[in-house]
Structure formats: structure tokens, C-alpha cells
Design an enzyme around this catalytic site. Structure first.
Site, short mmCIF file in Angstrom:
data_model
loop_
_atom_site.label_atom_id
_atom_site.label_comp_id
_atom_site.label_asym_id
_atom_site.label_seq_id
_atom_site.Cartn_x
_atom_site.Cartn_y
_atom_site.Cartn_z
CE LYS A 38 -0.33 6.30 -16.94
NZ LYS A 38 0.40 5.52 -17.08
NE ARG A 132 4.73 -0.12 -17.69
CZ ARG A 132 4.73 0.93 -17.55
NH1 ARG A 132 5.51 2.36 -16.44
NH2 ARG A 132 3.99 1.29 -18.60
CG HIS A 164 4.43 2.26 -22.87
ND1 HIS A 164 3.74 3.61 -23.00
CD2 HIS A 164 5.72 2.97 -21.62
CE1 HIS A 164 4.12 4.46 -21.86
NE2 HIS A 164 5.22 4.39 -21.28
NE ARG A 220 0.44 4.58 -25.15
CZ ARG A 220 1.83 4.01 -26.14
NH1 ARG A 220 0.76 2.73 -26.95
NH2 ARG A 220 2.46 3.41 -25.30
CE1 TYR A 264 7.72 17.91 14.05
CE2 TYR A 264 6.44 17.75 12.17
CZ TYR A 264 6.50 17.39 13.31
OH TYR A 264 5.39 17.44 13.76
CB CYS A 311 5.37 19.25 8.53
SG CYS A 311 6.56 20.57 9.68
CG ASP A 313 -1.03 18.32 9.27
OD1 ASP A 313 -1.90 17.74 8.53
OD2 ASP A 313 -0.64 17.93 10.08
#
Length: 372
Positions: A38, A132, A164, A220, A264, A311, A313
């Protein structure tokens, strides 16, 4: 110099490592295994990892969504495949037509599956304590009865019952005993109703490795398939190989004086003159901002500390006075065999888990495969 200078930043996935891990885990488990692919194969590439896992003998694949299941079939996968997460109104028909085992956690979901008019393979999920997805134990008899009634008239065949773990990475947590007992009770209820599933499965990677009693008919394996430790501090050495390496090309090298602030907010200020390297990847590529000032990378055979905030990028590392060339290889994380940080190191630096590190990485990064 960087051996792959065209790549600003990239993810390199070793499919031989995936095959090795799947084979090793099958040996340890002693029962059939499901490789969970997944979320685009935990960031490694769903289709490519699925093929490697099948080549290594994985009897089952697992995905979360119906779309993921249909995409795997479209890519050519033909083995047993389970998906488990759907919202009201989603169309089960395409997955059923593609010979996918679908999951029901309620009578309402069974009704949605029946509405397709196609004979389905259905697995029932019971909530044994994760709170869940899955049918709560107080509604489980109703779900089982509806599943059996549909089976009797040919609407579907119930191929599995599963649940699970919540705390399998903490082997001494009392929830593990409680959940296994609840699962066995749920199986007894299903058995008394006349259901005879092919597979009963409870364990994820940590449960399968640390709790043999919970292996039942199928386990699993998600994170462990990618060579990462599902329970740091508890998992025995299984000779698993991390399959993902993330690397970049050093974009700039510069000198700064003592007292210069970096990035920053100037959350790091140089106490002595030093040199900095600019790495062209940031939180827009999945680099966790929480790793600012705490994580490390490998440049020129040495670990280098991140300085200042990550940052969107780019981020900056301290080169400690060294002056590598622009384009030098930067290894953010990998197997750790060359001294580079690992995904687990980054997880600890960002106060998260390695699952999140490898799954969220990407953004604008290219992905390259070796060991095809």
C-alpha cells in the site's frame, strides 16, 4: 564526484534487497506471507515491489484501497490480493471483477458488496482492540451471520477473517495478549456460524516476528519487507537489507564566519567560521521539517549535521571547514553500510517512525531501481 550528476535528488530502490527480505521473512514465518505494498509500496513503488515480492514467493499482496488493488491488476499482477479500506458509496465492482479479495467490516459494507451483483471473495475484519477499522466485537455476531447468509445464497465466499495489532512493537504490552484472545473468540463465533475461511490472519511485521502464537494461517509483512525494523530494540537480527537509499547532488558550497545565522529564523548560529553545503531537497520532497538541526547526511565519507530549518526546496549541512566540489554526492539515508544515516536515524531525529520517513519521501524526486 556524484556518480549520477543528472539527478538533483533521487530515491534509489534495490529490488534485490526486497526479494532477499521477502524470502527471509517467509523462512522465519513458516506460514504463507502477504507482502503489503500500500501507499505506493511504502514509498518504494507499488508495482515494482509487488513484482519483486511475487518473484520471491509471496503468496499474497496487500493494499489499502480499491484503487490500489485495481492498479496492481492493470499492471499485470495475477496472484492473491487483498484490499481493506473503502468508504460508503465506493464501487467494489471493479475490484471484484479483477479477482481481488475485498474486506467487509460491517453489515452495511456487505450490502454494498452484494449490490454489485457479482460473486465476490470477501474477508471479514474484526476490531480486537485497535479501535480503528473492523467490526466491533459487540456487532461481530451480526456481521458473521450476514456473511454466512450471503455465502449460502452464492453472493460471496468468505475467504478470510482478520484483525490488526495495536502494540505489537511493544512485545510486553498487555494489549497483545488481549487482542489475540479476542481474535480467537471472534474465530470461534465465526466457526459456530458455519464460516470456514481459507486464511485467518492477525500479525503485522512486528507481531509475526515477535509473537509466533499469532501467526495463524497467514502473516502480513509490511515494513520488514523493505528491510526496516518494525520494533527497534526488540527485533532479532534477521539479516534484512534496507531497500531504499535517498541521495542528492550538492548544489553549493560556501564559507560563513562565526556569528552567521543559517536558514529561516536563524535557529542555528555558527559559533566558529565553517563551511556549508546546500542540499536541493526540502519538505516539498518529504524531508521532515522536524529533523531541522537534528538529522545528518553523508558527504565525502563523513556524517554532516543539518543546520537551521529545513525549507520547502532545500536544506543546509555543516561541512566543518571541508570544501567538497559542487555536485558531490549527498546520501540522506540508506542501508547504513557505508556509514550513512538510516531511515531509523532520520525517524529518531524527527521524533517519528521509519514508516513515515520512507513513505512520505518523494515529491519532485526521481525514483530509480537497481536489481531488476
Amino acid at each position: 564526484m556524484n556518480p549520477h550528476p543528472a539527478a538533483r535528488a533521487e530515491i534509489v530502490v534495490d529490488l534485490d534487497a526486497v526479494r532477499h527480505n521477502v524470502r527471509r521473512l517467509r523462512e522465519v514465518a513458516g506460514v504463507p506471507t502477504m507482502t503489503v505494498v500500500k501507499a505506493d509500496g511504502y514509498g518504494h513503488g507499488m508495482v515494482e515491489v509487488a513484482r519483486a515480492a511475487r518473484e520471491a514467493g509471496a503468496e499474497w499482496l496487500g493494499v489499502a484501497t480499491l484503487d490500489e488493488a485495481v492498479a496492481l491488476r492493470a499492471a499485470g499482477d495475477r496472484g492473491r490480493l487483498l484490499c481493506w479500506l473503502a468508504v460508503p458509496g465506493e464501487d467494489f465492482a471493479a475490484a471484484i471483477a479483477a479477482d481481488v479479495d475485498v474486506t467487509a467490516s460491517s453489515v452495511a459494507q456487505l450490502e454494498e458488496i452484494a449490490a454489485t451483483g457479482a460473486a465476490a471473495r470477501v474477508q471479514l475484519k474484526v476490531d480486537t482492540g485497535l479501535s480503528r477499522n473492523g467490526a466491533p466485537l459487540d456487532t461481530w455476531p451480526e456481521v458473521v451471520a450476514a456473511a454466512r447468509a450471503g455465502e449460502e445464497v452464492g453472493r460471496w465466499r468468505v475467504t478470510g477473517i482478520w484483525s490488526h495489532f495495536a502494540c505489537s512493537d511493544e512485545p510486553d504490552h498487555p494489549a497483545n495478549d488481549a487482542q489475540e484472545a479476542a481474535f480467537r473468540h471472534a474465530l470461534d463465533v465465526a466457526d459456530r456460524a458455519g464460516l470456514r475461511p481459507e486464511v485467518r490472519h492477525l500479525s503485522n511485521s512486528a507481531g509475526a516476528l515477535l509473537r509466533p502464537s499469532s501467526r495463524f494461517d497467514l502473516v502480513r509483512f509490511g515494513l520488514a519487507s523493505y528491510g526496516l525494523d518494525p520494533a527497534p530494540g526488540h527485533t532479532p537480527d534477521l539479516d534484512l537489507i534496507p531497500a531504499m537509499t535517498v541521495r542528492a547532488s550538492l548544489a553549493m558550497v560556501k564559507s560563513i564566519p562565526a556569528g552567521a545565522g543559517v536558514s529561516y529564523g536563524h535557529t542555528w548560529v555558527a559559533d566558529t567560521a565553517t563551511t556549508l553545503g546546500l542540499v536541493p531537497a526540502g519538505y516539498g520532497d518529504g524531508i521532515p521539517r522536524h529533523a531541522s538541526n537534528t538529522a545528518h547526511v553523508l558527504v565525502g565519507g563523513k556524517r554532516r549535521a543539518l543546520r537551521g530549518r529545513v525549507c520547502m526546496d532545500q536544506f543546509v549541512v555543516d561541512l566543518d571547514g571541508d570544501l567538497p566540489e559542487r555536485g558531490e554526492d549527498v546520501v540522506l539515508f540508506g542501508p547504513g553500510t557505508r556509514g550513512e544515516p538510516t531511515a531509523q536515524d532520520w525517524a529518531e531525529a524527527a521524533d517519528t517512525i521509519s514508516y513515515e520517513i520512507v513513505t512520505r519521501i518523494g515529491g519532485r524526486m526521481a525514483r530509480r531501481y537497481v536489481g531488476r
